[in-house]
Design a protein around this motif. Structure first.
Motif, short mmCIF file in Angstrom:
data_model
loop_
_atom_site.label_atom_id
_atom_site.label_comp_id
_atom_site.label_asym_id
_atom_site.label_seq_id
_atom_site.Cartn_x
_atom_site.Cartn_y
_atom_site.Cartn_z
N ARG A 106 1.23 -1.10 0.34
CA ARG A 106 -0.07 0.19 -0.25
C ARG A 106 1.17 1.37 -0.27
NH1 ARG A 106 -3.99 -0.04 4.36
NH2 ARG A 106 -4.42 2.57 2.95
N ASN A 107 2.08 1.23 0.71
CA ASN A 107 3.40 2.08 0.68
C ASN A 107 3.35 2.35 -0.86
OD1 ASN A 107 4.70 3.70 2.97
ND2 ASN A 107 3.78 1.46 3.92
N VAL A 108 3.50 1.58 -1.68
CA VAL A 108 4.94 1.16 -2.59
C VAL A 108 3.20 2.20 -4.05
CG1 VAL A 108 5.18 1.02 -5.15
CG2 VAL A 108 5.89 0.10 -2.91
N ALA A 109 1.66 0.91 -3.41
CA ALA A 109 0.23 1.61 -4.43
C ALA A 109 -0.39 3.37 -4.05
CB ALA A 109 -0.86 0.91 -4.15
N TYR A 110 0.64 3.58 -3.07
CA TYR A 110 -0.44 5.48 -2.84
C TYR A 110 0.09 6.44 -3.83
CZ TYR A 110 -1.74 9.08 0.92
OH TYR A 110 -2.33 10.38 0.80
N GLY A 111 1.26 5.75 -4.66
CA GLY A 111 1.33 7.37 -5.36
C GLY A 111 0.55 7.46 -6.48
N LEU A 112 0.01 5.68 -6.65
CA LEU A 112 -0.13 5.35 -8.10
C LEU A 112 -2.25 5.50 -8.02
CD1 LEU A 112 1.35 1.77 -8.34
CD2 LEU A 112 1.50 3.96 -9.91
N GLN A 113 -2.57 5.60 -6.93
CA GLN A 113 -4.74 5.81 -6.79
C GLN A 113 -4.73 7.68 -7.19
OE1 GLN A 113 -4.17 4.73 -2.77
NE2 GLN A 113 -3.95 2.54 -3.41
N GLY A 114 -6.00 7.95 -7.81
CA GLY A 114 -5.97 8.93 -8.17
C GLY A 114 -5.10 9.88 -9.59
N LEU A 115 -4.57 8.11 -10.09
CA LEU A 115 -4.00 8.20 -11.70
C LEU A 115 -4.98 7.57 -12.28
CD1 LEU A 115 -0.12 7.80 -11.86
CD2 LEU A 115 -1.48 9.94 -11.32
N LEU A 157 7.24 -2.87 -9.71
CA LEU A 157 8.16 -2.42 -8.68
C LEU A 157 8.89 -3.02 -7.50
CD1 LEU A 157 5.90 1.32 -8.86
CD2 LEU A 157 7.94 0.72 -9.30
N LEU A 158 7.86 -3.93 -6.90
CA LEU A 158 8.36 -4.60 -5.91
C LEU A 158 9.84 -5.52 -6.24
CD1 LEU A 158 5.77 -5.21 -3.63
CD2 LEU A 158 7.54 -3.21 -3.26
N ARG A 159 9.64 -5.98 -7.19
CA ARG A 159 11.03 -6.86 -8.53
C ARG A 159 11.52 -6.23 -8.57
NH1 ARG A 159 7.43 -8.37 -12.51
NH2 ARG A 159 5.61 -9.66 -11.01
N GLU A 174 9.58 -8.92 -3.42
CA GLU A 174 8.63 -9.27 -3.90
C GLU A 174 8.54 -10.63 -3.20
OE1 GLU A 174 12.04 -9.81 -5.40
OE2 GLU A 174 11.90 -10.46 -7.52
N GLY A 175 7.09 -10.35 -2.50
CA GLY A 175 6.99 -11.40 -1.30
C GLY A 175 6.34 -10.81 0.06
N LEU A 176 7.33 -9.40 -0.29
CA LEU A 176 6.68 -9.05 1.35
C LEU A 176 6.20 -8.13 0.78
CD1 LEU A 176 10.35 -7.63 2.20
CD2 LEU A 176 9.42 -9.98 2.82
N SER A 177 4.86 -8.28 0.23
CA SER A 177 4.21 -6.45 -0.14
C SER A 177 3.13 -6.25 1.03
CB SER A 177 3.10 -6.84 -1.38
OG SER A 177 2.02 -6.41 -2.00
N GLU A 178 3.28 -7.45 2.01
CA GLU A 178 1.97 -7.57 3.09
C GLU A 178 2.82 -7.65 4.34
OE1 GLU A 178 -0.88 -7.66 2.60
OE2 GLU A 178 -0.28 -8.02 0.46
N ARG A 179 3.90 -7.19 3.80
CA ARG A 179 4.32 -6.77 5.72
C ARG A 179 4.09 -5.02 5.63
NH1 ARG A 179 9.74 -9.14 6.77
NH2 ARG A 179 8.90 -11.65 6.65
N ARG A 180 4.70 -4.61 7.31
CA ARG A 180 4.77 -3.51 7.60
C ARG A 180 5.94 -3.09 7.32
NH1 ARG A 180 -0.22 -1.10 9.73
NH2 ARG A 180 -1.93 -2.66 9.28
N ARG A 226 14.06 -1.38 3.40
CA ARG A 226 13.28 -0.03 3.78
C ARG A 226 13.15 0.98 2.70
NH1 ARG A 226 13.36 1.17 10.48
NH2 ARG A 226 12.46 -1.13 10.84
N GLN A 227 14.30 1.19 2.62
CA GLN A 227 15.28 2.00 1.57
C GLN A 227 15.43 1.55 0.23
OE1 GLN A 227 17.79 1.56 -0.73
NE2 GLN A 227 18.50 2.90 -1.56
N ARG A 228 14.71 0.58 0.26
CA ARG A 228 14.39 -0.14 -1.24
C ARG A 228 13.04 -0.16 -1.71
NH1 ARG A 228 17.49 -4.91 -0.29
NH2 ARG A 228 16.73 -6.28 -1.20
N VAL A 229 11.58 -0.06 -0.45
CA VAL A 229 10.40 0.62 -0.42
C VAL A 229 10.17 1.46 -0.80
CG1 VAL A 229 7.89 0.67 0.98
CG2 VAL A 229 9.62 -1.34 1.05
N ALA A 230 11.11 2.96 -0.07
CA ALA A 230 11.14 3.80 -0.48
C ALA A 230 11.30 4.30 -2.26
CB ALA A 230 11.86 4.77 0.98
N LEU A 231 12.61 4.10 -1.82
CA LEU A 231 12.53 3.83 -4.13
C LEU A 231 11.71 3.26 -4.61
CD1 LEU A 231 14.83 4.85 -5.85
CD2 LEU A 231 15.60 2.41 -5.69
#
Lengths: 258, 363
Positions: free
Chosen positions: B103-112, B126-128, B133-139, B148-153
């Motif tokens: 949901r962090n990664v998807a945040y910027g894609l909503q409203g497009l 993007l996660l790939r 990959e596979g960490l999509s559900e993690r907090r 974390r750095q890679r999620v932010a990227l």
């Protein structure tokens, strides 16, 4: 822990809680004399449930507390946002003082001034005026609790949301508010208990037909204390303790610092 | 390493005489800078030099008192952050703690105007891309610093920004991970051909990452160019000292020579230098910047600058010596191990410094 600090702790706790403990113990007294122990009984709780005026007063208190807390939560959260998030606008200092003042103002003065106001504008005194009065000082407490959390909230989270294309409304709805939620809920619970507890201000601004539980208990005590008062007070203490405990758990949650 | 690109009429980003003050502090002071599409720029400087403020001006979190910022020829100076075609990766990463990685990664894609499945596919891509990959559900609080750095990227890349702004992107990583991530970031930038602007205080990181470095000091843009430009041809003492080791020798500018070169009078003799900066005239106090690896040591007596080796340190790929000149000035000289003169402490040596290796700078 040394013997000295242990003794100090016990004496300190006794000083704070012995009166309350006595009250709770005597609420289970079988005797109808307040100060003479006549064995364990829950009969006064039964008497309490049949006391229609007391139950009515309890309902008034709950309704007032819910509404006042709701109003205080909305106003207090907005005040905290204005004070913390709108930079150094003109009048920020006085405005801060004005929001916090009702918390330290003597209740007699708050009550009296509100009474004068309501009489002056011709507002009929009753449930609504108590709600307004309680919301007034509740707002300050909510603003303090929510403001503290806002101060600790990393600004870059809201900036990141804006950077990712979210307008101000979406930033608030999806990032700011969810992260503030524990503080907002705690502020609500605090305002709720403060309203439930209040006797002085309610006495000033209530009208016929709007008697809160503390008012009812106080008027009964003046006619003489009976164990029923103890039972009612014990229930009130239990309710307030639960709510305050819930509020402190909300504020102490591990993600509260996020 | 990188040939200078001739300036094209329309740069992707044009920063035009931008200034920003906080109270009495001039955070950014009349900075102008053009940025080519697909380039990798580093804003380099010590803390408080205004590099992060310049980045925040590009993102739209601050608005300048003076100057304009143009992206793709359009003036964005007055646009709020959510209307700018740039995205930022924050130093603290600023991951939303109440949302999963996905949901962090998807945040910027909503409203497009994308559909739910399109968003899900893009998030998976993007996660790939950042190997999560596979960490999509993690907090976020269940991730390591590197993750974390890679999620932010990934989150910052989701909207395919025209410019990606990165504020000390590797600052929170430990050293080993940092070097590995530098390589990945560089490879990613080449692959996506997105324009990157990185803020860093680490000169080595700037040299590793960027094809252009803009050095800032006290709110001003001091010098911009490729790493080789800044290293070989620093225009100030500050830039010379920032990138790599350098000997800074005080002296006075002597008379000009017929071949256009300058002489420099120092306490230990005359140095022949390259052409000085135009603003400097004979007799003026100057400082000469000389890289240790350009100082050659010659054994035995003869003409030249005499000195005594006081220290020799073996560094694996080179040997660094310290030479005490006759006036007590200490000069560092580095020679590759393969061409080592073999002079131990106490040896008398002569220094040979090619004129083009002596940069004459204002003191």
């Amino acid at each position: 822990m040394t013997a000295f600090t242990r003794t100090a702790l016990v004496l300190g706790l006794a000083f704070l809680y012995a009166p309350i403990l006595v009250l709770v113990v005597f609420s289970f007294n079988a005797s109808s004399l307040v100060t003479v122990w006549g064995g364990f009984s829950t009969r006064w709780y039964g008497v309490l449930l049949d006391d229609a005026p007391l139950i009515a007063a309890a309902w008034v208190s709950l309704r007032v507390a819910l509404m006042a807390a709701l109003v205080a939560t909305i106003l207090g959260t907005l005040a905290a946002l204005a004070l913390e998030r709108h930079g150094r606008f003109r009048g920020r200092g006085p405005f801060t003082a004005l929001v916090y003042a009702p918390m330290v103002m003597p209740e007699v003065i708050t009550g009296l001034s509100l009474l004068l106001l309501f009489v002056g504008i011709g507002l009929d005194r009753g449930l609504a005026t108590i709600v307004i009065a309680h919301a007034t000082f509740g707002t300050g407490f909510v603003a303090v609790v929510v403001g503290a959390r806002l101060k600790g909230l990393d600004r870059s989270l809201e900036e990141a949301a804006a950077d990712l294309g979210a307008g101000p409304a979406r930033v608030f709805r999806t990032v700011t508010l969810p992260l503030l939620a524990p503080a907002v809920a705690a502020g609500f619970l605090l305002a709720f208990t403060l309203s439930l507890d209040d006797l002085v201000i309610a006495s000033f601004v209530s009208g016929p037909g709007a008697t809160t539980l503390p008012m009812r208990l106080y008027s009964q005590v003046r006619l003489g204390v009976n164990p029923e008062i103890n039972a009612a007070s014990t229930l009130l203490i239990a309710l307030v303790s639960l709510v305050v405990l819930a509020a402190s758990r909300l504020l102490g949650r591990p993600d509260a610092a996020a | 390493m990188h040939a200078p690109v001739p300036p094209r009429p329309e740069p992707l980003v044009r920063i035009d005489r931008v200034s920003k003050t906080f109270g009495a502090h001039r955070a950014v002071d009349g900075v102008s800078l053009d940025l080519e599409a697909g380039s990798f720029l580093c804003l380099l400087g010590p803390s408080g030099c205004g590099k992060s403020t310049l980045l925040r001006l590009l993102a739209g979190f601050e608005s300048p008192e003076a100057g304009r910022i143009l992206i793709d020829g359009a003036d964005v100076t007055g646009l709020p952050p959510h209307r700018r075609p740039v995205n930022m990766m924050f130093q603290s990463y600023a991951l939303f703690p109440h949302m999963s990685v996905g949901r962090n990664v998807a945040y910027g894609l909503q409203g497009l105007g994308l559909g739910r499945t399109a968003i899900a596919e893009r998030v998976a891509d993007l996660l790939r891309l950042v190997r999560l990959e596979g960490l999509s559900e993690r907090r976020p609080d269940r991730l390591s610093g590197g993750q974390r750095q890679r999620v932010a990227l990934a989150r910052a890349l989701a909207r395919e920004p025209r410019v990606l702004l990165l504020d000390e992107p590797l600052g929170a990583l430990d050293r080993g991970l940092r070097e590995e991530t530098q390589g990945e970031l560089r490879a990613l930038q080449r692959r996506l051909a997105t324009t990157f602007v990185v803020v860093t205080h680490d000169p080595a990181e700037a040299m590793t990452l960027a094809d252009r470095i803009a050095v800032m000091d006290r709110g001003r843009l001091v010098q911009a160019g490729s790493a080789a430009d800044l290293y070989e041809r620093p225009e100030s003492r500050f830039v010379a000292g920032l990138l790599g080791d350098v000997n800074l020798i005080e002296g006075r500018l002597g008379g000009g020579r017929p071949d256009g070169r300058a002489t420099l009078e120092t306490g230990f003799g005359a140095l022949v230098a390259g052409a000085p900066e135009a603003a400097l005239g004979p007799g003026e106090p100057v400082v000469a910047a000389i890289r240790p690896e350009r100082v050659a040591l010659l054994a035995g007596p003869g003409e030249g600058l005499q000195g005594t080796v006081t220290d020799a340190v073996f560094l694996g790929d080179r040997i660094r010596r310290q030479v005490r000149m006759r006036d007590g000035t200490l000069i560092r000289a580095a020679s590759p191990v393969s061409a080592d003169p073999g002079a131990g402490p106490g040896t008398e040596v002569r220094l040979a410094i090619p004129p083009e290796a002596v940069r004459v700078l204002a003191p």
